[in-house]
Design a protein around this motif. Structure first.
Motif, PDB file in Angstrom:
ATOM      1  N   ILE A  77       7.495  -9.443   8.598  1.00  0.00           N
ATOM      2  CA  ILE A  77       6.418  -9.675   8.848  1.00  0.00           C
ATOM      3  C   ILE A  77       5.262 -10.398   9.796  1.00  0.00           C
ATOM      4  O   ILE A  77       4.394  -9.231   9.571  1.00  0.00           O
ATOM      5  CB  ILE A  77       6.375 -10.468   7.424  1.00  0.00           C
ATOM      6  N   ILE A  78       5.903 -10.789  11.449  1.00  0.00           N
ATOM      7  CA  ILE A  78       5.717 -10.836  12.108  1.00  0.00           C
ATOM      8  C   ILE A  78       5.018  -9.943  12.338  1.00  0.00           C
ATOM      9  O   ILE A  78       3.952  -9.586  13.378  1.00  0.00           O
ATOM     10  CB  ILE A  78       5.531 -12.536  12.702  1.00  0.00           C
ATOM     11  N   GLY A  79       5.938  -9.171  12.863  1.00  0.00           N
ATOM     12  CA  GLY A  79       5.678  -7.703  14.150  1.00  0.00           C
ATOM     13  C   GLY A  79       5.016  -7.120  12.862  1.00  0.00           C
ATOM     14  O   GLY A  79       4.268  -6.755  13.654  1.00  0.00           O
ATOM     15  N   ASP A  80       4.770  -6.842  11.813  1.00  0.00           N
ATOM     16  CA  ASP A  80       3.746  -5.963  10.873  1.00  0.00           C
ATOM     17  C   ASP A  80       2.156  -7.020  10.873  1.00  0.00           C
ATOM     18  O   ASP A  80       1.733  -5.887  11.236  1.00  0.00           O
ATOM     19  CB  ASP A  80       4.234  -6.205   8.896  1.00  0.00           C
ATOM     20  N   ILE A  81       2.239  -8.118  11.016  1.00  0.00           N
ATOM     21  CA  ILE A  81       0.516  -8.830  10.873  1.00  0.00           C
ATOM     22  C   ILE A  81       0.168  -8.579  12.625  1.00  0.00           C
ATOM     23  O   ILE A  81      -0.169  -8.023  12.169  1.00  0.00           O
ATOM     24  CB  ILE A  81       0.386 -10.492  10.552  1.00  0.00           C
ATOM     25  N   ILE A  82       1.599  -9.103  13.476  1.00  0.00           N
ATOM     26  CA  ILE A  82       0.401  -8.509  14.985  1.00  0.00           C
ATOM     27  C   ILE A  82       0.490  -7.429  14.885  1.00  0.00           C
ATOM     28  O   ILE A  82      -0.675  -6.931  15.789  1.00  0.00           O
ATOM     29  CB  ILE A  82       2.283  -9.362  15.679  1.00  0.00           C
ATOM     30  N   GLY A 106       7.848   1.000   6.165  1.00  0.00           N
ATOM     31  CA  GLY A 106       8.640   1.705   5.482  1.00  0.00           C
ATOM     32  C   GLY A 106       8.665   2.141   3.806  1.00  0.00           C
ATOM     33  O   GLY A 106       8.973   3.290   3.562  1.00  0.00           O
ATOM     34  N   TRP A 107       7.777   1.352   2.881  1.00  0.00           N
ATOM     35  CA  TRP A 107       7.918   1.508   1.740  1.00  0.00           C
ATOM     36  C   TRP A 107       6.295   2.307   1.288  1.00  0.00           C
ATOM     37  O   TRP A 107       5.334   1.652   0.729  1.00  0.00           O
ATOM     38  CB  TRP A 107       8.124   0.261   0.721  1.00  0.00           C
ATOM     39  N   TYR A 108       6.516   3.896   1.876  1.00  0.00           N
ATOM     40  CA  TYR A 108       5.681   5.321   1.593  1.00  0.00           C
ATOM     41  C   TYR A 108       5.172   5.350   0.289  1.00  0.00           C
ATOM     42  O   TYR A 108       4.723   5.167  -0.216  1.00  0.00           O
ATOM     43  CB  TYR A 108       6.117   6.255   2.176  1.00  0.00           C
ATOM     44  N   ILE A 190       7.874  -8.877  -2.955  1.00  0.00           N
ATOM     45  CA  ILE A 190       7.461  -9.811  -1.887  1.00  0.00           C
ATOM     46  C   ILE A 190       5.541  -9.338  -1.625  1.00  0.00           C
ATOM     47  O   ILE A 190       5.242  -9.417  -2.334  1.00  0.00           O
ATOM     48  CB  ILE A 190       7.045 -11.016  -0.830  1.00  0.00           C
ATOM     49  N   LEU A 191       6.613  -7.746  -1.428  1.00  0.00           N
ATOM     50  CA  LEU A 191       5.343  -6.603  -1.583  1.00  0.00           C
ATOM     51  C   LEU A 191       4.242  -6.674  -1.886  1.00  0.00           C
ATOM     52  O   LEU A 191       2.883  -6.765  -1.590  1.00  0.00           O
ATOM     53  CB  LEU A 191       5.685  -5.288  -0.341  1.00  0.00           C
ATOM     54  N   PRO A 192       4.701  -6.043  -3.350  1.00  0.00           N
ATOM     55  CA  PRO A 192       3.801  -5.627  -3.946  1.00  0.00           C
ATOM     56  C   PRO A 192       2.863  -7.361  -4.877  1.00  0.00           C
ATOM     57  O   PRO A 192       1.444  -6.812  -5.204  1.00  0.00           O
ATOM     58  CB  PRO A 192       4.618  -5.569  -5.593  1.00  0.00           C
ATOM     59  N   PHE A 193       3.473  -8.016  -4.381  1.00  0.00           N
ATOM     60  CA  PHE A 193       2.423  -9.545  -4.534  1.00  0.00           C
ATOM     61  C   PHE A 193       1.404  -9.981  -3.418  1.00  0.00           C
ATOM     62  O   PHE A 193      -0.037 -10.374  -3.340  1.00  0.00           O
ATOM     63  CB  PHE A 193       3.282 -10.899  -4.304  1.00  0.00           C
ATOM     64  N   ILE A 194       1.803  -9.510  -2.014  1.00  0.00           N
ATOM     65  CA  ILE A 194       0.675  -9.278  -0.391  1.00  0.00           C
ATOM     66  C   ILE A 194      -0.423  -8.747  -0.619  1.00  0.00           C
ATOM     67  O   ILE A 194      -1.744  -8.821  -0.362  1.00  0.00           O
ATOM     68  CB  ILE A 194       1.861  -9.417   0.609  1.00  0.00           C
TER      69      ILE A 194
END
Lengths: 202, 99
Positions: A77-82, A106-108, A190-194
């Protein structure tokens, strides 16, 4: 080095050959996707047997696996945000789109259609970039693992609980399967909520 | 289209078969070698067909200057987040925890 080379050469060669065929040869893509899905089912079945056979070792390494899984999830998550901030700055693209595409992990099949609701151009980028992230993880994992070890599981993002689980177990060992499964599971939940919250950022 | 139910059904059935093999003490070197070979074959096939799919999508947007911008964006978004995740994990976990 020769052994390392022998391990990561086949996935990279197969990936390169597949990518070039996909770009330059017109194939019935629906059939190709169907074949890929069948191979995924077979792979998951085989990996299930491997996990089942090693369940005693898995129980022994479960606590360490959970700890590593939580660290890896946080790192993803940190890597993706940066990355979202960085790419938004480099390409002068909207921060909300950059963060949504990067956090796709990766969840295309989720990110592509979701971002398309707001902007079809970014939806296409989100879909293909995350599809490629999954393909890179499949083909580059042996190479990245030989340099970074366990942290290389973070590359797989949400895909480590299914598509890329096979290659992770094949090259990093059964003892890392619980970390990979946990990382994929938490991100998938968590991705569908974020994502909807990210889209309201300006 | 992937069916999640079918996907996890395959995984669960595989795990059950594996546990039964383990309990029946039928695990030997031949079993391990066969499973290793099957995993390698299915991983390589999956990579190949996934790469063809990705290549096909890329080829649809390869034309014109807009296509170049699109490819540039796709490359950055597909490479940077994953690698930054690995670097962050390396910093937190510390060093190489593998082979």
């Amino acid at each position: 080095m020769e052994n390392r080379f022998k391990e990561f050469l086949p996935p990279i060669s197969v990936f390169t050959a597949g990518l070039l065929i996909g770009i330059f040869v017109k194939l019935p893509i629906n059939d190709v996707e169907t074949i890929a899905v069948y191979w995924l089912y077979i792979l998951l079945g085989v990996i299930g047997v491997v996990v089942g056979i090693s369940f005693r070792d898995l129980i022994k390494t479960a606590i360490k696996g959970i700890k590593n899984g939580l660290i890896l999830t946080t790192s993803v998550i940190i890597g993706d945000i940066i990355a979202g901030f960085l790419i938004s700055f480099i390409l002068r693209q909207g921060l909300n789109y950059s963060l949504a595409i990067s956090l796709g992990s990766g969840w295309y099949s989720l990110v592509g259609p979701f971002v398309s609701f707001y902007n079809p151009y970014y939806g296409v980028i989100g879909f293909i970039a995350n599809l490629l992230r999954e393909a890179y993880t499949l083909s580059l994992f042996p190479l990245i693992y030989s340099f970074f070890g366990v942290p290389s599981i973070a590359m797989g993002g949400a895909t480590t609980m299914d598509t890329t689980l096979g290659i992770i177990i094949r090259y990093s060992g059964i003892e890392n399967s619980s970390s990979a499964l946990l990382q994929g599971l938490i991100i998938t939940i968590i991705l569908p909520f974020i994502l909807p919250f990210i889209m309201i950022i300006h | 289209m992937i069916s999640d139910e079918l996907l996890y059904a395959f995984l669960l059935i595989g795990i059950l078969i594996g546990i039964l093999i383990n309990l029946g003490k039928k695990v030997n070197e031949k079993t391990s070698k066969t499973l290793n070979l099957l995993t390698t074959i299915s991983v390589l096939d999956l990579i190949f067909f996934m790469a063809i799919t990705a290549g096909d999508y890329i080829s649809r947007y390869l034309t014109g200057s807009e296509g170049i911008n699109l490819i540039y964006s796709i490359l950055l978004y597909s490479i940077v987040p994953g690698f930054l995740g690995v670097i962050v994990a390396s910093i937190i976990i510390g060093g190489k925890h593998g082979k």
